[in-house]
Design an enzyme around this catalytic site. Structure first.
Site, PDB file in Angstrom:
ATOM      1  N   ASN A 168      -7.247  14.651  34.854  1.00 26.60           N
ATOM      2  CA  ASN A 168      -8.234  14.953  35.882  1.00 26.60           C
ATOM      3  C   ASN A 168      -7.573  14.582  37.216  1.00 26.60           C
ATOM      4  O   ASN A 168      -7.507  13.419  37.583  1.00 26.60           O
ATOM      5  CB  ASN A 168      -9.502  14.130  35.638  1.00 26.60           C
ATOM      6  CG  ASN A 168     -10.587  14.443  36.641  1.00 26.60           C
ATOM      7  OD1 ASN A 168     -10.378  15.174  37.611  1.00 26.60           O
ATOM      8  ND2 ASN A 168     -11.763  13.880  36.420  1.00 26.60           N
ATOM      9  N   ARG A 213      -8.801  19.286  33.808  1.00 30.52           N
ATOM     10  CA  ARG A 213     -10.101  19.571  34.407  1.00 30.52           C
ATOM     11  C   ARG A 213      -9.861  20.351  35.702  1.00 30.52           C
ATOM     12  O   ARG A 213      -9.112  19.914  36.571  1.00 30.52           O
ATOM     13  CB  ARG A 213     -10.819  18.267  34.729  1.00 30.52           C
ATOM     14  CG  ARG A 213     -12.113  18.552  35.445  1.00 30.52           C
ATOM     15  CD  ARG A 213     -12.814  17.287  35.851  1.00 30.52           C
ATOM     16  NE  ARG A 213     -14.060  17.682  36.493  1.00 30.52           N
ATOM     17  CZ  ARG A 213     -14.561  17.107  37.579  1.00 30.52           C
ATOM     18  NH1 ARG A 213     -13.932  16.106  38.163  1.00 30.52           N
ATOM     19  NH2 ARG A 213     -15.686  17.523  38.090  1.00 30.52           N
ATOM     20  N   HIS A 236     -20.458  20.546  36.546  1.00 29.43           N
ATOM     21  CA  HIS A 236     -20.663  19.607  35.422  1.00 29.43           C
ATOM     22  C   HIS A 236     -20.761  20.360  34.094  1.00 29.43           C
ATOM     23  O   HIS A 236     -21.328  19.844  33.125  1.00 29.43           O
ATOM     24  CB  HIS A 236     -21.978  18.788  35.579  1.00 29.43           C
ATOM     25  CG  HIS A 236     -21.983  17.825  36.721  1.00 29.43           C
ATOM     26  ND1 HIS A 236     -23.118  17.563  37.447  1.00 29.43           N
ATOM     27  CD2 HIS A 236     -21.017  17.038  37.233  1.00 29.43           C
ATOM     28  CE1 HIS A 236     -22.855  16.656  38.383  1.00 29.43           C
ATOM     29  NE2 HIS A 236     -21.583  16.325  38.263  1.00 29.43           N
ATOM     30  N   ARG A 246     -25.632  12.856  48.232  1.00 31.90           N
ATOM     31  CA  ARG A 246     -25.923  14.264  48.566  1.00 31.90           C
ATOM     32  C   ARG A 246     -27.423  14.514  48.553  1.00 31.90           C
ATOM     33  O   ARG A 246     -28.132  14.010  47.689  1.00 31.90           O
ATOM     34  CB  ARG A 246     -25.265  15.206  47.546  1.00 31.90           C
ATOM     35  CG  ARG A 246     -23.755  15.251  47.667  1.00 31.90           C
ATOM     36  CD  ARG A 246     -23.127  16.105  46.576  1.00 31.90           C
ATOM     37  NE  ARG A 246     -22.135  15.342  45.849  1.00 31.90           N
ATOM     38  CZ  ARG A 246     -21.624  15.672  44.669  1.00 31.90           C
ATOM     39  NH1 ARG A 246     -22.002  16.789  44.075  1.00 31.90           N
ATOM     40  NH2 ARG A 246     -20.727  14.915  44.086  1.00 31.90           N
ATOM     41  N   GLU A 283     -16.556  13.939  28.898  1.00 37.18           N
ATOM     42  CA  GLU A 283     -15.922  15.161  29.409  1.00 37.18           C
ATOM     43  C   GLU A 283     -14.479  15.281  28.930  1.00 37.18           C
ATOM     44  O   GLU A 283     -13.999  16.379  28.660  1.00 37.18           O
ATOM     45  CB  GLU A 283     -16.016  15.190  30.939  1.00 37.18           C
ATOM     46  CG  GLU A 283     -17.455  15.419  31.381  1.00 37.18           C
ATOM     47  CD  GLU A 283     -17.710  15.132  32.849  1.00 37.18           C
ATOM     48  OE1 GLU A 283     -17.746  16.081  33.629  1.00 37.18           O
ATOM     49  OE2 GLU A 283     -17.875  13.959  33.207  1.00 37.18           O
TER      50      GLU A 283
END
Ligand code: AMP
Length: 404
Positions: free
Chosen positions: A8, A96, A185, A246, A390
């Site tokens: 990642n 990723r 996601h 956010r 993940e």
């Protein structure tokens, strides 16, 4: 026995895990940080083979100019501290990649054409895709004989129907600038929804699930018969739920309003909505543990923050219930979803008429890091907590692509 190395790559970091796919567990993991900043560091961890044993750590601080140099350091760490990569011969390196646009609906084997496509999609993810690509390029040099697989955060949502992914905006935006809902996601939503079906003892193709991925970033997805049909993040990861920093949904006129009345540029508003909004803007902290401490001390902003956060969750659960028509499970995952019993309780409060209930004893007594059903016995819609993974999902998809 197959192993997959999962990478990642961020703009100045590379996180990695080497997974033993017979067990589905990491046999090494680590992070290279501050790449290109002069005083980079690498931390490499090798978990003990037996349960009581100690994790072996290997650390280095030296300048890594770029991702290629960072990955060379990762190779050195494996050589020095194990496990022996030459003996293990990973079957794949899984990367990723944040944005696959409408080009990639699944994992792909990386070649020059895929690299170019990831580069062309950079305007849609200017912070992420160039960094992901730097990791891919570095890894192709560091592991020239290992197949490299790109797994996209957006891919799982490529099954959204046009009615769900289309924004009602001018044609030239949609065609010329690729403006549409993409969703993010996806790797987590795919993994968690499949696990939910397994816990129910059902085929994913016969299972409808609402997944709430609540981490620092957060998104909700409606999954019908194993396919994503609606998701809360849109063109960018700003839309939808309230997140750590956010805003999630706001009136789209906000940038123009602030331009007229506060003299702010579009870029300034965008930065503020991404980095200075959400729970942080209301409570003054973005880590939910800290926010709840403040709530307990009577902090009004923190109280408002959790109320707004949970209200938005309930609104989305109701909306996605309507999208799916029938729901087999509601699943919480990621940092907040897995660990915050008060958010879970707040998210389903008042939704009993939808068949959604939480058993307080199960919710409060959850063993961290385990998959659990937290609704009462015989509940109409099981509510679950499923830790996301993940890296494992990237590794599984990489092997599937290679036909292993
Ligand atoms: P993630 O992005 O999935 O790593 O989630 C990170 C976020 O999870 C943090 O910013 C916290 O807000 C939240 N988190 C982690 N641990 C806890 C906990 N024990 N209780 C509440 N929130 C937590």
């Amino acid at each position: 026995m197959s192993h997959v190395l999962v990478l990642n790559s961020g703009s100045s970091s590379i996180k990695y895990q080497l997974l033993d796919m017979a067990q589905g567990t990491p046999v090494a993991s680590g992070i290279v940080e501050r790449i290109g900043e002069g005083r980079s560091s690498l931390t490499h961890k090798v978990p003990a083979a037996d349960p009581g044993g100690e994790t072996r750590r290997y650390e280095r601080t030296e300048p890594y100019a770029d991702h290629e140099a960072g990955l060379k350091a990762v190779l050195d760490a494996f050589a020095a501290a194990g496990p022996d990569l030459d003996a293990i011969r990973p079957a794949a390196v899984g990367h990723r990649v944040v944005h696959g646009g409408d080009r990639f609906g699944g994992a792909v084997l990386v070649d020059d054409g895929v690299e170019s496509a990831i580069e062309e999609l950079a305007p849609l993810a200017p912070l992420h895709n160039p960094a992901n690509l730097a990791g891919i390029r570095g890894a192709r040099k560091a592991f020239p004989n290992v197949p490299q697989v790109a797994v996209f955060d957006t891919a799982f949502h490529q099954t959204l129907p046009p009615a769900a992914y289309t924004y009602a905006v001018p044609e030239e935006w949609r065609t010329g600038h690729k403006v549409r809902r993409y969703g993010f996601h996806g790797t987590s939503h795919a993994y968690v929804s499949r696990r939910a079906a397994a816990i129910l003892g059902q085929d994913p193709a016969d299972t409808n699930v609402i997944v709430l991925h609540l981490g620092n970033g957060a998104s909700a997805t409606a999954i019908e018969s194993g396919r994503s049909v609606e998701t809360s993040m849109g063109l960018t990861p700003l839309e939808g739920l309230v997140m750590g920093t956010r805003s999630g949904d706001v009136d789209p006129s906000l940038p123009a309003y602030l331009a007229r009345n506060a003299g702010m540029s579009a870029a300034e508003v965008d930065t503020a909505l991404n980095k200075r909004s959400g729970v942080l803007a209301l409570a003054g902290a973005n880590d939910m543990r800290e926010v709840w401490r403040m709530v307990d001390e009577g902090h009004e902003g923190a109280r408002l923050a959790v109320d707004v956060y949970c209200h938005r969750l309930r609104k989305y659960i109701g909306a996605y219930y309507a999208v799916l028509g029938s729901v087999d499970a509601l699943v919480f995952t990621a940092g907040v979803g897995e660990n915050d019993e008060r958010v879970r309780a707040g998210a389903v409060a008042g939704l009993e008429r939808l068949g959604l209930r939480i058993d307080p004893a199960k919710n409060d007594g959850l063993v961290r890091g385990t998959e659990q059903v937290i609704s009462p016995e015989g509940a109409e819609v099981p509510v679950m907590v499923i830790p996301t993974d993940e890296e494992l999902e990237i590794a599984v998809q990489s092997l599937e692509l290679l036909g292993r």
